[in-house]
Design an enzyme around this catalytic site. Structure first.
Site, short mmCIF file in Angstrom:
data_model
loop_
_atom_site.label_atom_id
_atom_site.label_comp_id
_atom_site.label_asym_id
_atom_site.label_seq_id
_atom_site.Cartn_x
_atom_site.Cartn_y
_atom_site.Cartn_z
N CYS A 116 -51.61 -10.18 -42.34
CA CYS A 116 -51.75 -11.58 -41.91
C CYS A 116 -52.57 -11.73 -40.63
O CYS A 116 -52.92 -12.85 -40.26
CB CYS A 116 -50.38 -12.22 -41.77
SG CYS A 116 -49.39 -12.05 -43.25
N HIS A 240 -50.47 -17.72 -36.79
CA HIS A 240 -50.27 -17.35 -38.19
C HIS A 240 -49.17 -18.23 -38.78
O HIS A 240 -48.12 -18.43 -38.17
CB HIS A 240 -49.89 -15.87 -38.29
CG HIS A 240 -49.45 -15.48 -39.65
ND1 HIS A 240 -50.08 -15.90 -40.80
CD2 HIS A 240 -48.41 -14.71 -40.07
CE1 HIS A 240 -49.45 -15.42 -41.85
NE2 HIS A 240 -48.43 -14.69 -41.44
N ASN A 270 -47.04 -19.23 -46.66
CA ASN A 270 -47.70 -18.14 -45.93
C ASN A 270 -48.80 -17.54 -46.81
O ASN A 270 -48.51 -16.88 -47.80
CB ASN A 270 -46.65 -17.07 -45.57
CG ASN A 270 -47.24 -15.89 -44.81
OD1 ASN A 270 -48.45 -15.72 -44.77
ND2 ASN A 270 -46.39 -15.08 -44.23
N1 COA Z 1 -32.18 -19.74 -50.03
C1 COA Z 1 -30.91 -20.05 -49.71
N2 COA Z 1 -30.13 -19.24 -48.95
C2 COA Z 1 -30.68 -18.09 -48.53
C3 COA Z 1 -32.00 -17.72 -48.84
C4 COA Z 1 -32.76 -18.59 -49.63
N3 COA Z 1 -34.03 -18.35 -49.99
N4 COA Z 1 -32.25 -16.51 -48.27
C5 COA Z 1 -31.15 -16.15 -47.62
N5 COA Z 1 -30.18 -17.09 -47.78
C6 COA Z 1 -28.85 -17.13 -47.20
C7 COA Z 1 -28.32 -15.74 -46.89
O1 COA Z 1 -27.63 -15.17 -47.99
C8 COA Z 1 -27.38 -16.03 -45.74
O2 COA Z 1 -26.17 -16.55 -46.23
P1 COA Z 1 -24.77 -16.19 -45.53
O3 COA Z 1 -24.91 -16.74 -44.11
O4 COA Z 1 -23.79 -16.90 -46.37
O5 COA Z 1 -24.69 -14.70 -45.55
C9 COA Z 1 -28.08 -17.16 -44.98
O6 COA Z 1 -28.92 -17.80 -45.95
C10 COA Z 1 -28.92 -16.67 -43.84
O7 COA Z 1 -29.75 -15.61 -44.31
P2 COA Z 1 -30.76 -14.85 -43.37
O8 COA Z 1 -31.34 -13.70 -44.11
O9 COA Z 1 -30.06 -14.60 -42.06
O10 COA Z 1 -31.86 -15.97 -43.18
P3 COA Z 1 -32.93 -16.10 -42.05
O11 COA Z 1 -32.60 -17.23 -41.19
O12 COA Z 1 -33.24 -14.78 -41.42
O13 COA Z 1 -34.19 -16.55 -42.89
C11 COA Z 1 -36.28 -15.66 -43.65
C12 COA Z 1 -34.76 -15.65 -43.84
C13 COA Z 1 -36.90 -14.69 -44.63
C14 COA Z 1 -36.78 -17.06 -43.93
C15 COA Z 1 -36.60 -15.27 -42.17
O14 COA Z 1 -35.92 -14.09 -41.84
C16 COA Z 1 -38.05 -15.08 -41.94
O15 COA Z 1 -38.84 -16.00 -42.06
N6 COA Z 1 -38.47 -13.87 -41.49
C17 COA Z 1 -39.84 -13.59 -41.22
C18 COA Z 1 -40.55 -13.30 -42.51
C19 COA Z 1 -42.03 -13.40 -42.38
O16 COA Z 1 -42.56 -14.23 -41.71
N7 COA Z 1 -42.73 -12.53 -43.12
C20 COA Z 1 -44.14 -12.53 -43.20
C21 COA Z 1 -44.72 -11.88 -42.01
S1 COA Z 1 -46.44 -11.97 -42.05
#
Ligand code: COA
Length: 317
Positions: A116, A240, A270
């Site tokens: 990215c 980004h 993204n």
């Molecule tokens: N829809 C609904 N619920 C979801 C979900 C989805 N797509 N993904 C996870 N959950 C749930 C989880 O099971 C968890 O539930 P719980 O609290 O009951 O256990 C809760 O939501 C929180 O999950 P978590 O993994 O802590 O979410 P998060 O806030 O970290 O968000 C991402 C997940 C992937 C959106 C976030 O971590 C992120 O954006 N990371 C960076 C990724 C990125 O930018 N990658 C590209 C880099 S170039």
């Protein structure tokens, strides 16, 4: 931290273009097949919809044609094509070869894979070519991440999408637009975000999030220090487009209000190498940039790469 030597031949962006596939997939549509919902995706990522479809070469040709049209350059005038992509259409040759042929260019063409951060890597690279004598360089950032996304994995399928942004960079007499740049990578973090050849993207979202904020801020601060620019002097920050929470945490630490960022990820998701040019040229098309404005481009991605650049916008000549 390398600095631009005084007297190095400069360059400016003289034309730009954007391309997105026609097909739009909303969060509601995703939640028909995935255990997710629109409210969760909007709140945790800022994404409302994404564009899906096409090939990396096809989207690149579309955005590049618009850029060349705006710059009013003939294909034969282009001295080099640099295509940032992490999703080439084939393993060999580089997708840039196909794009070069379809555009009717007669020049060297190569791919850069810096995930990215790719467009900023390519833009810096193109400035280097101009410092070495090239006059007009075509820079493209394109990804078709939908082809390497596991549509049954809600951790990644909600994020990734397809798109392309391109610009023509032309040599100028005297200093150009680029005031400072920084490129970074940390291969020890490779396992946090990767796709095997022929496989799907695997990601530790939480850890990527945590590191993303740190490395974006770090790279931006390095470029700002080299350029001698403070946060309040930046007219526009183009981060980004991964997640609005990452962008807002990074802007908070940099001391930049969100109103001074360009955000398109609610519409695009993204799009990796395309994300920064899509947001950058969206701001340009909306008239948010005037000559002399200081712009910070800052990206991060798999690898884990980071890249930033400070430009003094000169727009079309
Ligand atoms: N829809 C609904 N619920 C979801 C979900 C989805 N797509 N993904 C996870 N959950 C749930 C989880 O099971 C968890 O539930 P719980 O609290 O009951 O256990 C809760 O939501 C929180 O999950 P978590 O993994 O802590 O979410 P998060 O806030 O970290 O968000 C991402 C997940 C992937 C959106 C976030 O971590 C992120 O954006 N990371 C960076 C990724 C990125 O930018 N990658 C590209 C880099 S170039």
């Amino acid at each position: 931290m390398p600095q631009i030597p005084s007297g190095a031949r400069g360059a400016v962006i003289t034309g730009w273009g954007r391309a997105l596939p026609d097909k739009i997939v909303t969060n509601d549509e995703l939640s028909k097949t995935l255990d997710t919902n629109d409210a969760w995706i909007r709140e945790r990522t800022g994404i409302h919809q994404r564009h899906i479809g096409g090939t990396t070469a096809g989207l690149s040709v579309q955005s590049a044609r618009l850029a060349m049209q705006m710059a009013n350059v003939d294909p034969l005038e282009i001295d080099a094509l640099v295509l940032a992509t992490t999703t080439p259409d084939r393993a060999v040759p580089g997708t840039s070869a196909s794009v070069q042929h379809q555009l009717g260019l007669k020049c060297g063409a190569y791919d850069i894979n810096a995930a990215c951060s790719g467009f900023v890597y390519a833009l810096i690279n193109a400035h280097g070519l101009i410092a070495m004598g090239a006059k007009k360089v075509l820079v493209i950032g394109t990804d078709t991440l939908s082809r390497v996304t596991d549509w049954s994995d809600r951790g990644t399928a909600i994020l990734f999408a397809d798109g392309s942004g391109a610009c023509v960079l032309e040599a100028v007499d005297g200093p150009g637009q680029l005031l400072a740049w920084d490129l970074d990578a940390d291969g020890s973090a490779e396992e946090l975000l990767y796709a095997e050849i022929g496989g799907f993207i695997k990601m530790d979202g939480k850890e990527v999030f945590r590191r993303a904020v740190r490395i974006m801020v770090d790279s931006a601060q390095k470029s700002m220090a080299i350029a001698g620019v403070t946060a309040d002097q930046l007219a526009l920050v183009v981060p980004h487009q991964a997640n609005t929470r990452i962008i807002s945490a990074a802007c908070d630490r940099l001391g930049v209000p969100m109103e001074r960022t360009s955000i398109v990820l609610h519409e695009t998701g993204n799009t990796s190498s395309a994300s920064i040019p899509l947001a950058f040229f969206d701001a340009a098309d909306k008239g948010r940039l005037k000559n002399g404005d200081l712009v910070l481009l800052v990206g991060f991605g798999a690898g884990m790469t980071a890249a930033s650049a400070i430009l003094r916008w000169q727009g079309q000549r």
